[in-house]
Write an enzyme that holds these catalytic residues in place. Structure first.
Site, PDB file in Angstrom:
ATOM      1  N   SER A  15       0.834  -1.209   0.000  1.00 22.60           N
ATOM      2  CA  SER A  15       0.000   0.000   0.000  1.00 22.60           C
ATOM      3  C   SER A  15       0.867   1.257   0.000  1.00 22.60           C
ATOM      4  O   SER A  15       0.530   2.251  -0.655  1.00 22.60           O
ATOM      5  CB  SER A  15      -0.969   0.004   1.183  1.00 22.60           C
ATOM      6  OG  SER A  15      -0.303   0.279   2.386  1.00 22.60           O
ATOM      7  N   ASN A  16       2.009   1.215   0.695  1.00 20.66           N
ATOM      8  CA  ASN A  16       2.899   2.388   0.668  1.00 20.66           C
ATOM      9  C   ASN A  16       3.538   2.562  -0.696  1.00 20.66           C
ATOM     10  O   ASN A  16       3.614   3.688  -1.208  1.00 20.66           O
ATOM     11  CB  ASN A  16       3.988   2.244   1.741  1.00 20.66           C
ATOM     12  CG  ASN A  16       3.500   2.705   3.096  1.00 20.66           C
ATOM     13  OD1 ASN A  16       3.348   3.903   3.344  1.00 20.66           O
ATOM     14  ND2 ASN A  16       3.207   1.750   3.968  1.00 20.66           N
ATOM     15  N   ILE A  90      19.519  -4.849   3.978  1.00 24.01           N
ATOM     16  CA  ILE A  90      20.160  -4.256   2.797  1.00 24.01           C
ATOM     17  C   ILE A  90      21.649  -4.621   2.818  1.00 24.01           C
ATOM     18  O   ILE A  90      22.344  -4.327   3.796  1.00 24.01           O
ATOM     19  CB  ILE A  90      19.993  -2.716   2.801  1.00 24.01           C
ATOM     20  CG1 ILE A  90      18.499  -2.344   2.775  1.00 24.01           C
ATOM     21  CG2 ILE A  90      20.720  -2.081   1.626  1.00 24.01           C
ATOM     22  CD1 ILE A  90      17.738  -2.821   1.562  1.00 24.01           C
ATOM     23  N   HIS A 106       9.328   3.114   9.253  1.00 22.65           N
ATOM     24  CA  HIS A 106       9.108   2.104  10.289  1.00 22.65           C
ATOM     25  C   HIS A 106       7.812   2.457  11.027  1.00 22.65           C
ATOM     26  O   HIS A 106       7.599   3.621  11.378  1.00 22.65           O
ATOM     27  CB  HIS A 106      10.286   2.076  11.270  1.00 22.65           C
ATOM     28  CG  HIS A 106      10.144   0.996  12.290  1.00 22.65           C
ATOM     29  ND1 HIS A 106      10.427  -0.318  12.006  1.00 22.65           N
ATOM     30  CD2 HIS A 106       9.681   1.018  13.571  1.00 22.65           C
ATOM     31  CE1 HIS A 106      10.167  -1.053  13.072  1.00 22.65           C
ATOM     32  NE2 HIS A 106       9.720  -0.270  14.030  1.00 22.65           N
TER      33      HIS A 106
END
Ligand code: GAR
Length: 190
Positions: A15-16, A90, A106
């Site tokens: 959704s983001n 990462i 976050h």
């Protein structure tokens, strides 16, 4: 003029990522280069394809390979990497090549409720069980430690006695959708 190009990394519902795609779709300065996911069945794959955004699906092994990720990002002319519900670490080589150019959201007020294994609803459950009076989001640069990079911005919401894990999640997600794209834009264009 060449636009600033973003890569969106996502492994959740997306959704983001979708919200960021929509936000920058009218921008004359910033564009989305591609969406990368490590989950082939993640909803963002279909959502991004519908928006005509290139989607890269990599295995967990591939997303742990810093040389490969760096090569992909450099070859595709990526300027900034946005983690939008991306749950993998990462790799160091990507961090070195994109120092202060990788931004994460976050779903809590770091340094509380962060670190390895704290993601999505686990965070909201921990907030709920700790009987916090407030929670929110933290937008931060990514470094070699989970959720410990330099904080760019935080936004707060109340937690009341009537809240459940689900209502906390909804409040936090609303903050993410309202603020994450704006903060990305401001940080990049500052
Ligand atoms: C978001 O709430 C994001 O903050 C969180 O995952 C969710 C993804 O939702 N990220 C983390 O927990 C990272 N530690 P989305 O897939 O709907 O964008």
């Amino acid at each position: 003029m060449k636009k600033i190009k973003l890569a969106l990394f996502a492994s959740g519902n997306g959704s983001n990522a979708l919200n960021i795609i929509d936000y920058f779709s009218f921008s004359s300065l910033i564009e989305i280069g591609f969406v990368l996911t490590n989950k082939k069945d993640a909803p963002i794959v279909e959502l991004a394809q519908k928006k005509n955004v290139e989607t890269l699906i990599l295995s967990n092994d591939e997303v742990s390979n810093g040389t490969l990720l760096t090569k992909i990002c450099l070859e595709k002319g990526i300027d900034f990497i946005i983690l939008a519900g991306y749950l993998r670490k990462i790799p160091a080589e990507l961090l070195t090549n994109y120092s202060n150019k990788i931004i994460n959201v976050h779903p809590a007020l770091l340094p509380k409720f962060g670190g390895q294994g704290m993601y999505g609803n686990k965070v909201h459950k921990a907030v709920f069980e700790s009987e916090e009076f407030e929670t929110g989001i933290t937008i931060h640069f990514v470094n070699e430690h989970f959720d410990e990079g330099k904080v760019i911005a935080q936004f707060y919401c109340e937690v009341t006695k009537n809240d459940t894990i689900e209502t906390i999640q909804a409040k936090v997600q609303k903050l993410e959708h309202n603020y994450f794209p704006i903060v990305i834009e401001k940080t990049i264009l500052n």
